[in-house]
Design a protein around this motif. Structure first.
Motif, PDB file in Angstrom:
ATOM      1  N   LEU A 155       0.836  -1.191   0.000  1.00  0.00           N
ATOM      2  CA  LEU A 155       0.000   0.000   0.000  1.00  0.00           C
ATOM      3  C   LEU A 155       0.877   1.250   0.000  1.00  0.00           C
ATOM      4  N   LEU A 156       0.548   2.194  -0.874  1.00  0.00           N
ATOM      5  CA  LEU A 156       1.288   3.440  -0.938  1.00  0.00           C
ATOM      6  C   LEU A 156       0.877   4.348   0.215  1.00  0.00           C
ATOM      7  N   PRO A 157       1.712   5.313   0.578  1.00  0.00           N
ATOM      8  CA  PRO A 157       1.347   6.243   1.658  1.00  0.00           C
ATOM      9  C   PRO A 157       0.022   6.933   1.371  1.00  0.00           C
ATOM     10  N   GLY A 158      -0.825   6.991   2.396  1.00  0.00           N
ATOM     11  CA  GLY A 158      -2.112   7.645   2.251  1.00  0.00           C
ATOM     12  C   GLY A 158      -3.236   6.751   1.783  1.00  0.00           C
ATOM     13  N   VAL A 159      -2.923   5.471   1.484  1.00  0.00           N
ATOM     14  CA  VAL A 159      -3.942   4.520   1.020  1.00  0.00           C
ATOM     15  C   VAL A 159      -4.103   3.423   2.066  1.00  0.00           C
ATOM     16  N   ASN A 177     -12.477  -6.737  -0.640  1.00  0.00           N
ATOM     17  CA  ASN A 177     -11.430  -5.823  -0.199  1.00  0.00           C
ATOM     18  C   ASN A 177     -11.538  -4.514  -0.975  1.00  0.00           C
ATOM     19  N   VAL A 178     -11.553  -3.408  -0.235  1.00  0.00           N
ATOM     20  CA  VAL A 178     -11.718  -2.086  -0.829  1.00  0.00           C
ATOM     21  C   VAL A 178     -10.562  -1.193  -0.394  1.00  0.00           C
ATOM     22  N   LEU A 179      -9.891  -0.579  -1.346  1.00  0.00           N
ATOM     23  CA  LEU A 179      -8.875   0.425  -1.054  1.00  0.00           C
ATOM     24  C   LEU A 179      -9.509   1.812  -1.095  1.00  0.00           C
ATOM     25  N   HIS A 180      -9.013   2.704  -0.247  1.00  0.00           N
ATOM     26  CA  HIS A 180      -9.520   4.066  -0.225  1.00  0.00           C
ATOM     27  C   HIS A 180      -8.500   4.953   0.466  1.00  0.00           C
ATOM     28  N   PRO A 181      -8.594   6.258   0.246  1.00  0.00           N
ATOM     29  CA  PRO A 181      -7.662   7.156   0.935  1.00  0.00           C
ATOM     30  C   PRO A 181      -7.851   7.093   2.443  1.00  0.00           C
ATOM     31  N   LEU A 211      -4.714  -2.568  -6.406  1.00  0.00           N
ATOM     32  CA  LEU A 211      -3.415  -1.940  -6.187  1.00  0.00           C
ATOM     33  C   LEU A 211      -2.983  -1.072  -7.366  1.00  0.00           C
ATOM     34  N   PHE A 212      -3.445  -1.406  -8.559  1.00  0.00           N
ATOM     35  CA  PHE A 212      -3.080  -0.607  -9.737  1.00  0.00           C
ATOM     36  C   PHE A 212      -3.696   0.794  -9.711  1.00  0.00           C
ATOM     37  N   ALA A 262      10.040   0.651  -7.271  1.00  0.00           N
ATOM     38  CA  ALA A 262       9.183   0.273  -6.145  1.00  0.00           C
ATOM     39  C   ALA A 262       7.735   0.146  -6.586  1.00  0.00           C
ATOM     40  N   LEU A 263       7.286   1.041  -7.453  1.00  0.00           N
ATOM     41  CA  LEU A 263       5.925   0.971  -7.959  1.00  0.00           C
ATOM     42  C   LEU A 263       5.739  -0.252  -8.847  1.00  0.00           C
ATOM     43  N   GLU A 264       6.760  -0.558  -9.631  1.00  0.00           N
ATOM     44  CA  GLU A 264       6.687  -1.755 -10.463  1.00  0.00           C
ATOM     45  C   GLU A 264       6.540  -3.004  -9.602  1.00  0.00           C
ATOM     46  N   ASP A 265       7.237  -3.048  -8.472  1.00  0.00           N
ATOM     47  CA  ASP A 265       7.104  -4.191  -7.565  1.00  0.00           C
ATOM     48  C   ASP A 265       5.670  -4.322  -7.052  1.00  0.00           C
ATOM     49  N   VAL A 266       5.015  -3.196  -6.780  1.00  0.00           N
ATOM     50  CA  VAL A 266       3.625  -3.226  -6.330  1.00  0.00           C
ATOM     51  C   VAL A 266       2.735  -3.790  -7.432  1.00  0.00           C
ATOM     52  N   PHE A 267       2.962  -3.360  -8.676  1.00  0.00           N
ATOM     53  CA  PHE A 267       2.150  -3.850  -9.786  1.00  0.00           C
ATOM     54  C   PHE A 267       2.365  -5.349 -10.013  1.00  0.00           C
ATOM     55  N   VAL A 268       3.592  -5.807  -9.885  1.00  0.00           N
ATOM     56  CA  VAL A 268       3.861  -7.241 -10.033  1.00  0.00           C
ATOM     57  C   VAL A 268       3.164  -8.018  -8.913  1.00  0.00           C
ATOM     58  N   ALA A 269       3.225  -7.503  -7.689  1.00  0.00           N
ATOM     59  CA  ALA A 269       2.514  -8.154  -6.579  1.00  0.00           C
ATOM     60  C   ALA A 269       1.023  -8.208  -6.855  1.00  0.00           C
TER      61      ALA A 269
END
Length: 363
Positions: free
Chosen positions: A5-9, A22-26, A49-50, A206-213
């Protein structure tokens, strides 16, 4: 999930009448409550996550914004996908999520396969949809096995579409949790080559790693990705089965072109990149186009099995939608591939906010 999860999410698991989603939100945003929200729906072999770069940008525009993991992806319950219903398992899940959160209406944003889910939900519950944004959308006639702008089916059994059309090496790499770029079929290599246009932007490592995950969160198997398949007497010898992800978009079960006949449909924004290699009139994932290139043997020729004109099919349906009283705006981003919200996040967000804000003002 906090490591991706990125900062703020932040993430909230929401029990619904169908499954826990599962729901992501600020951070600081309550996903529940009456009124409207912007709901982001991801595509195939991905997850919410994308959408993490999009979430705070839309929130800064003054809108409550959520991103959901579809069943079989991310951290939502991995219930089986019944492909006999097309994408209705996911559409019904969205309805259950809105009920559980107490939301009255939503501005729906769908990416790729998720755009098909959005259009199905629009057909099923038009009164709950304030606006629609389609990003690199799957054709209204599904993926594979159709021809012409009207989506003429090439065979009764949908040959050339469904679970048998997947690359087994890619499926195996997902199942093995492959995070490398050692093979062209690894998720990281596919991300770089097809999710974004090669050279369109340097992805932050780092963002690419999140997308791969996110890609690796895809459940594999006959009930999930890619689904099952049955043999066919029609080239290329495989037809869709009744289970799993790719079979939901077979032309035998998926056709959302009926949105064109809605009496008073919401405004539609269509965003795409002109270098998209996945959803295209010359798609690198369409077996008919690959056959034309000689990459799949035995292709019977363009008269029998032409490549699917995916973009032309979407445009034909949206033109009918506009002729019936609806409205749509097309935004084409040059040099951009299958993921405008990743490749050109600022341009995508500006277009989305203009669209949603205008729709909210009249709803």
């Amino acid at each position: 999930m906090p490591d991706v999860l990125l900062p703020g999410v932040t993430a909230t698991r929401v029990p619904t009448a169908r499954l826990t989603q599962n729901v992501l939100h600020p951070e600081g945003t309550d996903p529940a409550g009456p009124g409207e929200a912007v709901l982001l729906v991801h595509g195939n072999v991905s997850s919410a996550l994308f959408w993490q770069q999009t979430l705070p940008a839309v929130a800064a525009g003054g809108h409550r914004v959520l991103a959901v993991d579809l069943r079989g992806f991310g951290d939502t319950d991995p219930l089986p996908v019944d492909a006999r219903r097309g994408v209705r398992d996911w559409s019904d899940d969205l309805g259950a999520l809105l009920d559980a959160l107490g939301l009255d209406r939503v501005h729906l944003v769908g990416w790729s396969m998720g755009a098909g889910v959005v259009l199905q939900f629009l057909l099923d519950a038009p009164g709950r949809v304030a606006s629609v944004t389609l990003q690199a959308p799957v054709s209204p006639y599904g993926f594979g096995g159709t021809a012409g702008p009207g989506g003429r089916r090439l065979s009764a059994d949908g040959a050339g579409s469904g679970g048998g059309a997947a690359n087994p090496e890619f499926v195996a790499a997902i199942a093995a949790g492959d995070t490398t770029d050692a093979a062209p079929s690894s998720p990281r290599s596919v991300l770089r080559a097809f999710y974004v246009a090669p050279g369109s932007l340097p992805l932050d490592p780092a963002l690419e790693d999140v997308f791969v995950a996110s890609m690796l969160s895809t459940r594999t198997g006959e009930d999930h990705y890619p689904g099952d398949a049955v043999p066919s007497d029609t080239w290329p010898g495989t037809a869709p089965g009744p289970r799993g992800v790719l079979n939901t978009m077979a032309p035998t079960v998926f056709d959302v072109s009926g949105v064109a006949d809605l009496p008073s449909g919401p405004p539609v924004l269509w965003v795409r990149g002109d270098a998209d290699a996945i959803v295209s009139d010359t798609s690198a994932f369409d077996l008919a186009f690959l056959g034309q290139l000689g990459a799949v043997p035995g292709w019977p020729g363009a008269e029998v099995c032409p490549p699917q004109p995916m973009v032309a099919q979407t445009r034909a349906v949206l033109d009918r939608y506009a002729a019936a009283g609806g409205s749509y705006r097309e935004v084409v981003l040059p040099g951009v591939g299958h993921s405008p919200h990743v490749e050109r996040p600022q341009e995508f967000t500006v277009a989305l906010l203009e669209h949603v804000t205008a729709a909210a003002a009249v709803s």
